[in-house]
Design a protein around this motif. Sequence first.
Motif, mmCIF file in Angstrom:
data_model
loop_
_atom_site.group_PDB
_atom_site.id
_atom_site.type_symbol
_atom_site.label_atom_id
_atom_site.label_comp_id
_atom_site.label_asym_id
_atom_site.label_seq_id
_atom_site.Cartn_x
_atom_site.Cartn_y
_atom_site.Cartn_z
ATOM 1 N N ASN A 99 0.698 -1.337 0.100
ATOM 2 C CA ASN A 99 0.004 0.031 -0.003
ATOM 3 C C ASN A 99 0.847 1.371 0.070
ATOM 4 O O ASN A 99 0.281 2.403 -0.540
ATOM 5 N N GLY A 100 2.175 1.068 0.362
ATOM 6 C CA GLY A 100 2.987 2.335 0.567
ATOM 7 C C GLY A 100 3.312 2.507 -0.741
ATOM 8 O O GLY A 100 3.428 3.578 -1.268
ATOM 9 N N ALA A 101 3.771 1.344 -1.756
ATOM 10 C CA ALA A 101 3.768 1.697 -3.122
ATOM 11 C C ALA A 101 2.869 2.027 -3.918
ATOM 12 O O ALA A 101 3.134 3.167 -4.759
ATOM 13 N N ALA A 102 1.616 1.535 -3.548
ATOM 14 C CA ALA A 102 0.622 1.954 -4.196
ATOM 15 C C ALA A 102 0.048 3.327 -4.124
ATOM 16 O O ALA A 102 -0.234 4.135 -4.940
ATOM 17 N N LEU A 103 0.357 3.970 -2.896
ATOM 18 C CA LEU A 103 0.198 5.371 -2.595
ATOM 19 C C LEU A 103 1.076 6.331 -3.485
ATOM 20 O O LEU A 103 0.899 7.095 -4.191
ATOM 21 N N ALA A 104 2.025 5.811 -3.433
ATOM 22 C CA ALA A 104 3.222 6.723 -4.211
ATOM 23 C C ALA A 104 3.022 6.694 -5.712
ATOM 24 O O ALA A 104 3.101 7.752 -6.346
ATOM 25 N N VAL A 105 2.617 5.382 -6.488
ATOM 26 C CA VAL A 105 2.326 5.343 -7.655
ATOM 27 C C VAL A 105 0.978 6.156 -7.855
ATOM 28 O O VAL A 105 0.961 6.926 -9.007
ATOM 29 N N ILE A 121 7.505 3.599 -11.560
ATOM 30 C CA ILE A 121 8.097 2.147 -10.846
ATOM 31 C C ILE A 121 8.979 2.992 -9.666
ATOM 32 O O ILE A 121 9.247 2.441 -8.706
ATOM 33 N N TRP A 122 9.676 3.893 -10.200
ATOM 34 C CA TRP A 122 10.653 4.508 -9.070
ATOM 35 C C TRP A 122 9.972 5.121 -7.753
ATOM 36 O O TRP A 122 10.424 4.694 -6.517
ATOM 37 N N PHE A 123 9.034 5.510 -8.250
ATOM 38 C CA PHE A 123 7.866 6.239 -6.994
ATOM 39 C C PHE A 123 7.681 4.666 -6.271
ATOM 40 O O PHE A 123 7.415 4.704 -4.986
ATOM 41 N N ALA A 124 7.204 3.663 -6.856
ATOM 42 C CA ALA A 124 6.948 2.597 -6.106
ATOM 43 C C ALA A 124 8.040 1.885 -5.233
ATOM 44 O O ALA A 124 7.437 1.621 -4.062
ATOM 45 N N PHE A 125 9.132 2.018 -5.639
ATOM 46 C CA PHE A 125 10.223 1.697 -4.719
ATOM 47 C C PHE A 125 10.297 2.586 -3.565
ATOM 48 O O PHE A 125 10.665 1.936 -2.492
ATOM 49 N N VAL A 161 -4.169 3.208 6.953
ATOM 50 C CA VAL A 161 -4.102 4.597 6.545
ATOM 51 C C VAL A 161 -3.680 4.916 5.303
ATOM 52 O O VAL A 161 -4.191 5.643 4.674
ATOM 53 N N LEU A 162 -2.603 4.073 4.774
ATOM 54 C CA LEU A 162 -2.132 4.485 3.415
ATOM 55 C C LEU A 162 -3.218 4.125 2.389
ATOM 56 O O LEU A 162 -3.348 4.745 1.244
ATOM 57 N N MET A 163 -4.163 2.900 2.466
ATOM 58 C CA MET A 163 -5.095 2.724 1.641
ATOM 59 C C MET A 163 -6.186 3.983 1.806
ATOM 60 O O MET A 163 -6.725 4.277 0.587
#
Length: 334
Positions: A99-105, A121-125, A161-163
Amino acid sequence: MVSRNSARAALWLLGCGVLAVLSLVSLTVGAEWVPLPTAWDALTHYDSSVVGQAIVVDQRIPRTVLALLVGVALAVAGALMQALTRNPLADPGILGVNNGAALAVTIAIGGLGLSDVSAYIWFAFLGAVLAAVGVYLLGSVGRGGGTPVRLTLAGVALSAVLMGVTTGLMLLDPVAFNGLRAWNTGSLLGRPIGVAATVAPFILAGLLLSAVVARALNSVSLGDDLARSLGTDVGRTRAVSVVAITLLCGAAVAAAGPIAFVGLMVPHIARWIVGPQQPWIIAFALIGGPLLVLSADMVGRVIMPGEMAVGLVTAFVGAPVLIALVRRRKVSGL
């Protein structure tokens, strides 16, 4: 020991054979069923004028390849997390990494206008790393440090929270985030082969790093002090494992969205089959993850009119597994 390893190897090869057959069947299943001979001809003697072959090449092959990659990434990431934290409930979804990666994407696509997976994809990382660090810090505050149960509770809370933030962003601007709705449920629909080609190198790098630390994780899973007494460089093992988890989870989420419970179920099944040997657990995760994701995707294609996202299917299967694991007496460590 030799006979036991031979049995494990034979079972692993059998699993590879089952996965190969299931991958071929995946080319035939969907809203429009394609006969198996037609699917085979699409692989060997492609003719774009044949509708069935065009469906296989344009839609089913990219989807099947992506299911294999995402399944491998999430299952191996889950195995690494469970060994690294000595937490049988560790999972990229439960601990908030997905979910952290999903929020960044979501921010990258909806807020910054990035549309190509090679860009966001770099935001996902970045999102995966920040979520992992956040869970560790929250779970380690106070007396007792980061116990497996506390890390799990922190992960579930942060994941929620992230979701919620991701969903809120989508509701604020439905037009800008419209294309992300299906992705946010964990879906393989409509992904061109270029998506799989983009994430494959990162997943391969994560798998290579996983192989590097597999044996050392046998010691780490016994505790830091004992691992050091056995000559294991605990700091190096943790660092390499975190990089591998970040690459695997970030690439999987960027490609298909946050698919939960794959990293929870597959390592447990592998552990029941081969015991606590981390190299074998990771080896079986390599085939167990794709088997689960591919099967869930095929079920989602035919279970209802239209189709159900693979992330929803794995959630239906994974939630009872999580409840069963929580109810077991020994859930504090492996």
